[in-house]
Design a protein around this motif. Structure first.
Motif, PDB file in Angstrom:
ATOM      1  N   GLY A   4       0.930  -1.299  -0.147  1.00 18.36           N
ATOM      2  CA  GLY A   4       0.145   0.030  -0.213  1.00 18.36           C
ATOM      3  C   GLY A   4       0.997   1.308   0.257  1.00 18.36           C
ATOM      4  N   MET A   5       1.924   1.240   0.008  1.00 17.14           N
ATOM      5  CA  MET A   5       2.856   2.245   0.172  1.00 17.14           C
ATOM      6  C   MET A   5       3.568   2.523  -1.446  1.00 17.14           C
ATOM      7  SD  MET A   5       5.773   3.438   2.869  1.00 17.14           S
ATOM      8  CE  MET A   5       4.526   3.409   4.199  1.00 17.14           C
ATOM      9  N   VAL A   6       3.539   3.761  -1.876  1.00 17.08           N
ATOM     10  CA  VAL A   6       3.995   4.196  -2.968  1.00 17.08           C
ATOM     11  C   VAL A   6       5.489   4.360  -2.952  1.00 17.08           C
ATOM     12  CG1 VAL A   6       3.880   5.814  -4.906  1.00 17.08           C
ATOM     13  CG2 VAL A   6       1.981   5.404  -4.014  1.00 17.08           C
ATOM     14  N   ILE A   7       6.198   3.440  -3.448  1.00 22.74           N
ATOM     15  CA  ILE A   7       7.715   3.507  -3.414  1.00 22.74           C
ATOM     16  C   ILE A   7       8.291   4.154  -4.621  1.00 22.74           C
ATOM     17  CG2 ILE A   7       9.898   1.831  -3.502  1.00 22.74           C
ATOM     18  CD1 ILE A   7       8.095   1.850  -1.003  1.00 22.74           C
ATOM     19  N   SER A   8       7.849   4.021  -5.831  1.00 19.81           N
ATOM     20  CA  SER A   8       8.420   4.903  -6.882  1.00 19.81           C
ATOM     21  C   SER A   8       7.472   4.870  -8.020  1.00 19.81           C
ATOM     22  CB  SER A   8       9.468   4.092  -7.469  1.00 19.81           C
ATOM     23  OG  SER A   8       9.343   2.892  -8.064  1.00 19.81           O
ATOM     24  N   ALA A   9       7.604   5.658  -9.174  1.00 23.76           N
ATOM     25  CA  ALA A   9       6.826   5.877 -10.235  1.00 23.76           C
ATOM     26  C   ALA A   9       7.625   6.046 -11.457  1.00 23.76           C
ATOM     27  CB  ALA A   9       5.888   7.210 -10.080  1.00 23.76           C
ATOM     28  N   ALA A  10       7.149   5.709 -12.360  1.00 23.04           N
ATOM     29  CA  ALA A  10       7.857   5.673 -13.765  1.00 23.04           C
ATOM     30  C   ALA A  10       6.898   6.322 -14.975  1.00 23.04           C
ATOM     31  CB  ALA A  10       8.375   4.374 -14.132  1.00 23.04           C
ATOM     32  N   GLU A  11       7.358   6.901 -15.780  1.00 23.93           N
ATOM     33  CA  GLU A  11       6.658   7.131 -17.098  1.00 23.93           C
ATOM     34  C   GLU A  11       6.847   6.107 -17.765  1.00 23.93           C
ATOM     35  OE1 GLU A  11       8.645  10.292 -19.645  1.00 23.93           O
ATOM     36  OE2 GLU A  11      10.018  10.468 -17.664  1.00 23.93           O
ATOM     37  N   VAL A  12       5.739   5.812 -18.825  1.00 19.98           N
ATOM     38  CA  VAL A  12       6.006   4.669 -19.767  1.00 19.98           C
ATOM     39  C   VAL A  12       5.909   5.326 -21.124  1.00 19.98           C
ATOM     40  CG1 VAL A  12       4.451   2.804 -20.670  1.00 19.98           C
ATOM     41  CG2 VAL A  12       4.496   3.491 -18.335  1.00 19.98           C
ATOM     42  N   VAL A  13       6.743   4.803 -21.997  1.00 26.87           N
ATOM     43  CA  VAL A  13       7.190   5.252 -23.514  1.00 26.87           C
ATOM     44  C   VAL A  13       6.745   4.055 -24.317  1.00 26.87           C
ATOM     45  CG1 VAL A  13       9.413   5.050 -23.319  1.00 26.87           C
ATOM     46  CG2 VAL A  13       8.503   6.371 -25.173  1.00 26.87           C
ATOM     47  N   GLU A  14       6.063   3.889 -25.340  1.00 29.64           N
ATOM     48  CA  GLU A  14       5.705   2.824 -26.237  1.00 29.64           C
ATOM     49  C   GLU A  14       6.496   3.305 -27.478  1.00 29.64           C
ATOM     50  OE1 GLU A  14       1.696   1.518 -28.608  1.00 29.64           O
ATOM     51  OE2 GLU A  14       1.640   1.913 -26.476  1.00 29.64           O
TER      52      GLU A  14
END
Length: 213
Positions: free
Chosen positions: A101-111
């Motif tokens: 339940g804890m947001v550790i990290s985030a990333a953008e997604v490129v296709e």
């Protein structure tokens, strides 16, 4: 410390909290911290809001809440829960990576042109360096992945290549066993022969997986 198997991170106060009753999730975005990378000497690593706020289009904690409250998908990836949603004020999608339940990290997604999705963590200082040998920033990395002249594959290893100002800008991507694709490094080659020597030395096939018109 918050345990993420091989990635322990320090515990910090919450910057935001949300509930998703239908999914049975209570989500916390910690304020986060910046600390020394445990593998790459001289590089830093971040988690929580300190990491998430570096994503283009994520300008506030409320932007994170918008992704949480209106996700396109919620998936499991080993120890992680993934919340995938549209970037509130930027392009494409973002992925929030949670542990318990804890947001550790985030990333953008490129296709890429073949429809494969690659995650970019702009706080990872290892792949991009303004030293003439590596791609200097992540905006160029995005362009090379989204609009390459060629894509080469050797098992789980991929190389995206784009001819820019007489040089070959390349992004190396690794496909993890769970299907996640992340950037390992970038290299700029002065000419085509240098790039081809690398492909030959690493055992890539004679023809690319993809080539633009």
């Amino acid at each position: 410390m918050i345990g993420t198997n091989t990635r322990p991170v320090p515990k910090t106060p919450p910057a935001g909290e949300w509930e998703l009753p239908e999914e049975g999730l209570e989500i916390t975005l910690p304020s986060g911290a910046t600390f020394e990378h445990e593998i790459h000497d001289g590089h830093e690593r971040r988690h929580g809001w300190e990491q998430v706020k570096e994503l283009p289009g994520i300008d506030s904690v409320d932007d994170v809440g918008e992704v949480v409250r209106a996700p396109n998908a919620i998936e499991e990836d080993g120890q992680y829960d993934l919340i995938i949603g549209d970037n509130p004020t930027g392009d494409g999608q973002v992925v929030l990576r949670l542990v318990k339940g804890m947001v550790i990290s985030a990333a953008e997604v490129v296709e890429d042109p073949l429809g494969n999705k690659i995650e970019i963590d702009r706080t990872d200082e290892h792949p991009v360096r303004d030293d003439g040998d590596h791609i200097p920033n992540y905006d160029i990395v995005r362009d090379v992945i989204a609009n390459p002249n060629q894509i080469w594959q050797n098992g789980p290893h991929y190389v995206y290549a784009k001819h820019i100002d007489g040089q070959w800008y390349t992004v190396r991507v690794y496909e993890h066993p769970d299907g996640l694709r992340t950037i390992s490094t970038t290299v700029i080659y002065e000419d085509r022969s240098q790039f081809e020597k690398f492909l030959d030395r690493k055992g890539y096939p004679s023809d690319p997986l993809y080539e633009s018109d």
